[in-house]
Design a protein around this motif. Structure first.
Motif, short mmCIF file in Angstrom:
data_model
loop_
_atom_site.label_atom_id
_atom_site.label_comp_id
_atom_site.label_asym_id
_atom_site.label_seq_id
_atom_site.Cartn_x
_atom_site.Cartn_y
_atom_site.Cartn_z
N LYS A 1 0.91 -1.11 0.01
CA LYS A 1 -0.01 0.09 0.17
C LYS A 1 0.85 1.24 -0.02
CE LYS A 1 -3.87 2.18 1.24
NZ LYS A 1 -3.99 3.03 0.26
N THR B 1 1.52 5.24 0.77
CA THR B 1 0.80 6.19 1.46
C THR B 1 -0.05 7.36 0.68
OG1 THR B 1 2.69 7.56 1.42
CG2 THR B 1 2.28 6.30 3.43
N ARG B 2 -1.13 7.70 0.87
CA ARG B 2 -1.98 8.68 0.17
C ARG B 2 -1.27 10.04 0.09
NH1 ARG B 2 -7.37 8.56 2.41
NH2 ARG B 2 -7.79 6.87 0.95
N GLN C 1 0.24 15.54 -4.45
CA GLN C 1 -0.76 15.09 -5.57
C GLN C 1 -0.29 16.15 -6.67
OE1 GLN C 1 -2.39 12.08 -6.02
NE2 GLN C 1 -1.96 12.63 -8.14
#
Length: 142
Positions: free
Chosen positions: A119, A121-122, A128
């Motif tokens: 996974k 990390t966001r 972004q």
């Protein structure tokens, strides 16, 4: 060229003095330094909206005059915010911020079995935006 060598030694790349005695090694070292500077220059161009860089600079160096900063660059300096209301970074602090994105291996044990998956990390809003400017998808980075 002088700016590139200044950048090598102190500001961004921090290349330490390396002593080579063979011609091929000297050429290889200079090539790697130039390549690193070239990559950094392109990153700064792409990430300019998030940096304290002038996005409207004219790279036409036909006349040698003192460069004037554009109104948008002055506004970024004054407000410390981008047009998207994100915090403005230096190149170094933006790279440090992007360095906090990491790949975690998650293990969970359930009655039906043990599951292991990776996974990422966001990313934050700034991260972004930087990934979008570089055309990098955070989904496919591993």
């Amino acid at each position: 060229m002088e700016e590139a060598f200044r950048c090598y030694k102190s500001i961004d790349l921090k290349v330490r003095p390396i002593y080579h005695y063979k011609g091929d090694r000297v050429k290889a070292h200079i090539f790697l330094c130039m390549l690193a500077y070239y990559v950094e220059w392109h990153l700064k161009q792409k990430l300019a909206p998030l940096l304290f860089e002038d996005e409207e600079i004219d790279n036409n160096y036909q006349d040698v005059i003192k460069a004037r900063r554009s109104n948008s660059a002055v506004a970024k300096d004054r407000k410390k915010r981008t047009e998207d209301n994100l915090p403005v970074h230096s190149f170094r602090t933006l790279l440090e911020d992007l360095g906090t994105i990491c790949l975690n291996t998650v293990e969970c044990s359930l009655e039906s079995g043990k599951y292991v998956f990776d996974k990422i990390t966001r990313p934050t809003e700034v991260q972004q935006k930087a990934l979008d400017l570089l055309s990098i998808s955070s989904v496919c980075t591993h």
